[in-house]
Design an enzyme around this catalytic site. Sequence first.
Site, short mmCIF file in Angstrom:
data_model
loop_
_atom_site.label_atom_id
_atom_site.label_comp_id
_atom_site.label_asym_id
_atom_site.label_seq_id
_atom_site.Cartn_x
_atom_site.Cartn_y
_atom_site.Cartn_z
N GLU A 1 -12.70 28.17 -59.78
CA GLU A 1 -14.09 28.50 -60.07
C GLU A 1 -14.06 29.68 -61.05
OE1 GLU A 1 -16.47 29.43 -56.64
OE2 GLU A 1 -18.23 29.82 -57.89
N ARG B 1 -2.61 28.85 -47.74
CA ARG B 1 -2.76 29.74 -48.88
C ARG B 1 -1.73 30.86 -48.81
NH1 ARG B 1 -7.38 32.31 -50.56
NH2 ARG B 1 -8.51 30.40 -50.29
N LYS C 1 -11.30 37.21 -54.82
CA LYS C 1 -11.83 37.52 -56.15
C LYS C 1 -13.01 38.47 -56.04
CE LYS C 1 -11.70 33.10 -57.59
NZ LYS C 1 -12.02 31.90 -58.37
#
Length: 561
Positions: free
Chosen positions: A50, A275, A285
Amino acid sequence: MADLKDMKLNDAAVETETTVAANNFIHNMIDKDLEQQVYGTRVHTRFPPEPNGYLHIGHAKSICLNFTTAQKYGGKCNLRYDDTNPVKEDTEYVDSIEADVKWLGFQWDNLFYASDYFDKMYECAVELIKKGKAFVCDLNAEEIKAHRGTLTEPGKESPYRNRTVEENLALFEEMKAGKYADGEKVLRAKIDMSSPNINMRDPVIYRIAHATHHNTGDKWCIYPMYDFAHPIEDAIEGITHSICTLEFEDHRPLYDWVLQELNWPNAPRQIEFARLNLTNTVMSKRYLKALVDDEVVEDWDDPRMPTIAGLRRRGYTPEAIRDFCERIGVAKANSMVEVSLLEHCVREDLKTKVESRNVILDPLKVIVTNYPEDQTEMMVMENNRENEEMGERTVPFSRELWVERDDFMEVPVKKYFRLFPGNEVRFKGAYFLTCNDVVKDEEGNVIELHCTYDPETKSGSGFEGRKVKGTIHWVDAKTAEKITVRQYDYLMLPDEEGKNQLNPASVTVKEAYAEPSIKDAKPGDRYQFFRQGYYIADSKLSTDDHKVFNQIVGLKSSWKK
Ligand code: ATP
Ligand code: MG
């Protein structure tokens, strides 16, 4: 404290190679699909960031996995901007993502924007409505939440659930036309409010957001939700294996539901993996953006940041990052990886690749009292102790030198073999020098050492008269080049509860003395500062006249297998 230890250039403690994670469960699944010809002979992956921030080391794991999986099977890998959320996205991020993926050494087969599929997604939503599988709901976010139920209790159906197809089509059209404010209505999938999987309890698939989108501008004021958009994006692109992180495992039934209801042939398979979590590192982020916005760090590429841009500016190499991603492998369970393993990979990569330079970070003057005042000798030094092919260079030696302050102790502790009154020490690549006198200022601080050299002991002359235990490095004072050096500690340190907190002292700036050849360093050039660590000429701050170096990583490893 022993000199020999200080001299160690590589991390002997971690000499044994980590075995590369042999069993990649994702590849096993693909092997099976190939065997059963689920997608024929095709393997097609994608990396779908994204564009709402810069990529970080966690993304590197996903990038390596997706691209190397495609490579392994002779397949394809797309780079796709998952840009279905208009509010937080920006073209600055789009540009940085491309640069970072390329820098890591990968080239996408196709570059796509999910927002280019908005028309198709809208059609898909209409199709679901026509099938009676989606409805417009007037409940607000809080009410929807209240209706959702819990893990142990079923949810309650929305009072709007039984609107007719015609009514839903008309309302959805009005939503698209901008008749309603943000949050006033949503489109929901009609699945099962009593499903044990909460994601299947009539999830929202379209919402209203009157916002300008970085790609589609003001064309749309309704936007698809991730769980609806993502399977369609994958399917449009002919993705076979849609690899994502573990938190989407519970969303897989919805992923499959969407494509099944749309009768998509050869629907892609979603596969989840754990992850990357790293000690001393925060990867969200949102948090990283806050550090930039609040000016806690210089920018997204601050050398302390775990972003790809930060690691690049710090001096990490793509080879080291890829090696790291391979070593940690892919697992189905979350775990914490030591950041020291990443540092180890950097050292391993740089060890035989970069030249050595002599730099004094905390200088103390040495006068060689028996060395002729106007004489300079060029001493020959090897550029890399572990790689002869890197050749040699010459370094000036004269009467006044700089040494590291901690290479001197007026009253030596046990096993201290470096400079102290009466002791003889090897000045690397030059001579044996004996420390005779200590000069102090009025406050008693040591400001100068007076030493004598023995001409017989010149390096390379084959002198075998006697041995000395200590070897130190030095820089000729007359020709020394002043440089700025930035040394780093972790940006985050765990508190007593193990929670990461900002380290108030994550950078130390020093003015240092370097051998004159440092003048040739171009931005981005890496060196081993002898006995100190690996350093890179900063790409933003270093100029022809004044060099600024970032510490890449120290020499000693704390990583234990
Ligand atoms: P963040 O939470 O930092 O914003 P994200 O998952 O929202 O990360 P995306 O841009 O959506 O960021 O991620 C793109 C891809 O990278 C996704 O497939 C995601 O699963 C993967 N990814 C993100 N963070 C990690 C991580 N720490 N380890 C492995 N893969 C990751
Ligand atoms: Mg995300």
